[in-house]
Design an enzyme around this catalytic site. Structure first.
Site, PDB file in Angstrom:
ATOM      1  N   ARG A  15      -2.182  28.407 -14.721  1.00  0.00           N
ATOM      2  CA  ARG A  15      -0.822  28.079 -15.179  1.00  0.00           C
ATOM      3  C   ARG A  15      -0.154  29.273 -15.849  1.00  0.00           C
ATOM      4  O   ARG A  15       0.982  29.181 -16.319  1.00  0.00           O
ATOM      5  CB  ARG A  15      -0.863  26.884 -16.122  1.00  0.00           C
ATOM      6  CG  ARG A  15      -1.280  25.645 -15.357  1.00  0.00           C
ATOM      7  CD  ARG A  15      -1.190  24.376 -16.119  1.00  0.00           C
ATOM      8  NE  ARG A  15      -1.324  23.266 -15.183  1.00  0.00           N
ATOM      9  CZ  ARG A  15      -2.493  22.739 -14.786  1.00  0.00           C
ATOM     10  NH1 ARG A  15      -3.637  23.230 -15.216  1.00  0.00           N
ATOM     11  NH2 ARG A  15      -2.515  21.727 -13.941  1.00  0.00           N
ATOM     12  N   LYS A  65     -14.476  37.803 -16.618  1.00  0.00           N
ATOM     13  CA  LYS A  65     -14.250  38.137 -18.033  1.00  0.00           C
ATOM     14  C   LYS A  65     -15.299  39.074 -18.636  1.00  0.00           C
ATOM     15  O   LYS A  65     -15.001  39.828 -19.546  1.00  0.00           O
ATOM     16  CB  LYS A  65     -14.163  36.858 -18.877  1.00  0.00           C
ATOM     17  CG  LYS A  65     -12.871  36.094 -18.696  1.00  0.00           C
ATOM     18  CD  LYS A  65     -12.877  34.843 -19.551  1.00  0.00           C
ATOM     19  CE  LYS A  65     -11.489  34.291 -19.713  1.00  0.00           C
ATOM     20  NZ  LYS A  65     -11.412  33.278 -20.770  1.00  0.00           N
ATOM     21  N   SER A 131     -15.791  30.662 -24.808  1.00  0.00           N
ATOM     22  CA  SER A 131     -14.671  30.356 -25.696  1.00  0.00           C
ATOM     23  C   SER A 131     -15.151  30.100 -27.127  1.00  0.00           C
ATOM     24  O   SER A 131     -14.447  30.431 -28.087  1.00  0.00           O
ATOM     25  CB  SER A 131     -13.821  29.199 -25.171  1.00  0.00           C
ATOM     26  OG  SER A 131     -14.641  28.148 -24.807  1.00  0.00           O
ATOM     27  N   GLY A 239      -5.484  21.403 -26.848  1.00  0.00           N
ATOM     28  CA  GLY A 239      -5.882  22.669 -26.231  1.00  0.00           C
ATOM     29  C   GLY A 239      -4.761  23.443 -25.550  1.00  0.00           C
ATOM     30  O   GLY A 239      -4.870  24.655 -25.380  1.00  0.00           O
TER      31      GLY A 239
HETATM   32  N1  LIG Z   1      -7.210  25.935 -24.079  1.00  0.00           N
HETATM   33  C1  LIG Z   1      -7.510  27.127 -23.601  1.00  0.00           C
HETATM   34  O1  LIG Z   1      -6.707  28.077 -23.594  1.00  0.00           O
HETATM   35  C2  LIG Z   1      -8.911  27.360 -23.066  1.00  0.00           C
HETATM   36  C3  LIG Z   1      -9.416  28.669 -22.981  1.00  0.00           C
HETATM   37  C4  LIG Z   1     -10.719  28.874 -22.504  1.00  0.00           C
HETATM   38  C5  LIG Z   1     -11.485  27.771 -22.098  1.00  0.00           C
HETATM   39  N2  LIG Z   1     -10.945  26.516 -22.192  1.00  0.00           N
HETATM   40  C6  LIG Z   1     -11.769  25.351 -21.791  1.00  0.00           C
HETATM   41  O2  LIG Z   1     -12.927  25.353 -22.593  1.00  0.00           O
HETATM   42  C7  LIG Z   1     -14.043  24.828 -21.908  1.00  0.00           C
HETATM   43  C8  LIG Z   1     -15.232  25.777 -22.039  1.00  0.00           C
HETATM   44  O3  LIG Z   1     -14.927  27.045 -21.498  1.00  0.00           O
HETATM   45  P1  LIG Z   1     -15.941  28.284 -21.642  1.00  0.00           P
HETATM   46  O4  LIG Z   1     -15.310  29.410 -20.904  1.00  0.00           O
HETATM   47  O5  LIG Z   1     -16.342  28.470 -23.047  1.00  0.00           O
HETATM   48  O6  LIG Z   1     -17.189  27.749 -20.790  1.00  0.00           O
HETATM   49  P2  LIG Z   1     -18.723  28.232 -20.833  1.00  0.00           P
HETATM   50  O7  LIG Z   1     -18.842  29.625 -21.300  1.00  0.00           O
HETATM   51  O8  LIG Z   1     -19.274  27.867 -19.487  1.00  0.00           O
HETATM   52  O9  LIG Z   1     -19.402  27.267 -21.944  1.00  0.00           O
HETATM   53  C9  LIG Z   1     -19.474  25.886 -21.718  1.00  0.00           C
HETATM   54  C10 LIG Z   1     -20.044  25.189 -22.955  1.00  0.00           C
HETATM   55  O10 LIG Z   1     -19.969  23.775 -22.713  1.00  0.00           O
HETATM   56  C11 LIG Z   1     -21.294  23.209 -22.837  1.00  0.00           C
HETATM   57  N3  LIG Z   1     -21.418  22.112 -21.867  1.00  0.00           N
HETATM   58  C12 LIG Z   1     -20.963  22.105 -20.595  1.00  0.00           C
HETATM   59  N4  LIG Z   1     -21.257  20.928 -20.017  1.00  0.00           N
HETATM   60  C13 LIG Z   1     -21.922  20.186 -20.942  1.00  0.00           C
HETATM   61  C14 LIG Z   1     -22.481  18.885 -20.959  1.00  0.00           C
HETATM   62  N5  LIG Z   1     -22.442  18.101 -19.877  1.00  0.00           N
HETATM   63  N6  LIG Z   1     -23.063  18.443 -22.104  1.00  0.00           N
HETATM   64  C15 LIG Z   1     -23.123  19.231 -23.201  1.00  0.00           C
HETATM   65  N7  LIG Z   1     -22.610  20.479 -23.245  1.00  0.00           N
HETATM   66  C16 LIG Z   1     -22.009  20.950 -22.136  1.00  0.00           C
HETATM   67  C17 LIG Z   1     -22.238  24.353 -22.545  1.00  0.00           C
HETATM   68  O11 LIG Z   1     -23.485  24.069 -23.131  1.00  0.00           O
HETATM   69  P3  LIG Z   1     -24.825  24.846 -22.677  1.00  0.00           P
HETATM   70  O12 LIG Z   1     -24.840  26.139 -23.451  1.00  0.00           O
HETATM   71  O13 LIG Z   1     -25.904  23.922 -23.058  1.00  0.00           O
HETATM   72  O14 LIG Z   1     -24.714  25.067 -21.189  1.00  0.00           O
HETATM   73  C18 LIG Z   1     -21.490  25.515 -23.246  1.00  0.00           C
HETATM   74  O15 LIG Z   1     -21.706  25.469 -24.644  1.00  0.00           O
HETATM   75  C19 LIG Z   1     -13.557  24.626 -20.455  1.00  0.00           C
HETATM   76  O16 LIG Z   1     -13.257  23.259 -20.296  1.00  0.00           O
HETATM   77  C20 LIG Z   1     -12.290  25.451 -20.366  1.00  0.00           C
HETATM   78  O17 LIG Z   1     -11.366  24.911 -19.446  1.00  0.00           O
HETATM   79  C21 LIG Z   1      -9.691  26.290 -22.671  1.00  0.00           C
END
Ligand SMILES: NC(=O)c1ccc[n+]([C@@H]2O[C@H](COP(=O)([O-])OP(=O)(O)OC[C@H]3O[C@@H](n4cnc5c(N)ncnc54)[C@H](OP(=O)(O)O)[C@@H]3O)[C@@H](O)[C@H]2O)c1
Length: 279
Positions: A15, A65, A131, A239
């Site tokens: 977006r 990233k 994040s 968010g």
């Molecule tokens: N609002 C914004 O601007 C913004 C910016 C960035 C990201 N986001 C959102 O933030 C979220 C995370 O992004 P990220 O880049 O940080 O992802 P990431 O690096 O892949 O980290 C994902 C995290 O979620 C946990 N997780 C995933 N599935 C799970 C489940 N079923 N049960 C428990 N824990 C679970 C993972 O735990 P483990 O370590 O155990 O795998 C890890 O801590 C995404 O939904 C993304 O769309 C939003």
């Protein structure tokens, strides 16, 4: 014409063009912000020829990233501390990098909760991914006393404790009830609660009335976590605002004007996320 873009693979969902092209129009800048699908094997070539492609810089998203770091000529301390970048710009021709996710989170938090004072307080972070790292790095630049990390995989939370030092501690799942009773801020940085992902199961009953509950997931705009917190009368932070605020950093670097995150911009992007959205 000045141009910037967002690169990722896939990239169709982004977006960012909606946000940056809104600001370009608002400020009467003759410019363009595009989406570019860049495969991992083409990343080095694309970044090396950023200027030749006509770009002043780009946003970088999944899966580039971390992979882009060795390809830049200059990076700031945020990139060094988080091991991740999301904004690239040319500084006197040098490919330079920062990460604005943490700043985006923090600016959205203080815009939503004016006068917020985190001094001596505790934040509980759910998740230990990219994040979480960005948000913790930014929160540690306030006078917050401590951050507690609850994560499915303990080793990833422990890794962040090692990186960030003694103000960051691992939170054992069975202690969430006790420890969350003193939280000023609870942030979901996991993908749980996002459309198509498993629900986030968490008992919020021990949170104090002063706790702010933030979710960085923005599809849906109001997650079950935020609904649950609102039902308890707690202040919430969604968010989508983080996405808008993180974009400010790149726009200023590429186009030389610091844009505002306005309710009109929020509505524009919120309508794109959810056509049923009403302010
Ligand atoms: N609002 C914004 O601007 C913004 C910016 C960035 C990201 N986001 C959102 O933030 C979220 C995370 O992004 P990220 O880049 O940080 O992802 P990431 O690096 O892949 O980290 C994902 C995290 O979620 C946990 N997780 C995933 N599935 C799970 C489940 N079923 N049960 C428990 N824990 C679970 C993972 O735990 P483990 O370590 O155990 O795998 C890890 O801590 C995404 O939904 C993304 O769309 C939003």
């Amino acid at each position: 014409m000045k141009k910037a873009c967002v690169i990722g693979y896939p990239i169709a969902h982004s977006r960012s063009p909606l946000i940056h092209n809104y600001w370009l129009k608002q400020h009467g800048i003759e410019g363009l912000y595009e989406k570019r699908e860049v495969k991992p094997e083409d990343l080095a070539d694309f970044l090396t020829h950023l200027d030749a492609h006509g770009y002043a810089g780009c946003n970088v998203t999944i899966p580039h990233k971390e992979a882009a770091i060795p390809l830049v000529g200059k990076m700031d301390d945020i990139v060094r501390r988080t091991g991740s970048l999301n904004t690239i710009y040319l500084d006197s021709g040098i490919i330079s990098a920062t990460s604005s996710d943490g700043e985006g989170f923090y600016q959205n938090l203080v815009a939503t909760v004016p006068g917020l004072d985190l001094k001596g307080q505790t934040a509980v972070i759910l998740g230990a991914g990219g994040s979480a790292r960005a948000i913790i790095e930014r929160l540690l630049r306030t006078d917050l006393a401590r951050v507690k990390i609850l994560n499915r995989t303990e080793a990833r939370a422990q890794e962040l404790c090692n990186i960030f030092g003694t103000r960051v501690q691992w939170l054992a799942p069975d202690r969430f009830g006790i420890e969350s009773a003193s939280a000023r801020l609870l942030v979901n940085t996991t993908s749980q609660g996002m459309k198509g992902q498993p629900a986030l199961q968490l008992d919020l009953s021990a949170l104090p009335a002063s706790c702010i509950v933030a979710d960085i997931v923005y599809v849906p705009l109001k997650t079950d976590l935020l609904k649950q917190a609102q039902a308890r009368g707690l202040q919430t932070v969604g968010g989508l605002g983080m996405l808008l605020h993180q974009a400010v950093v790149g726009f200023e670097k590429w186009f030389g004007i610091r844009p505002q995150v306005t309710p009109e911009l929020y509505d524009l992007v919120a309508n794109d996320v959810d056509p049923e959205y009403h302010r």
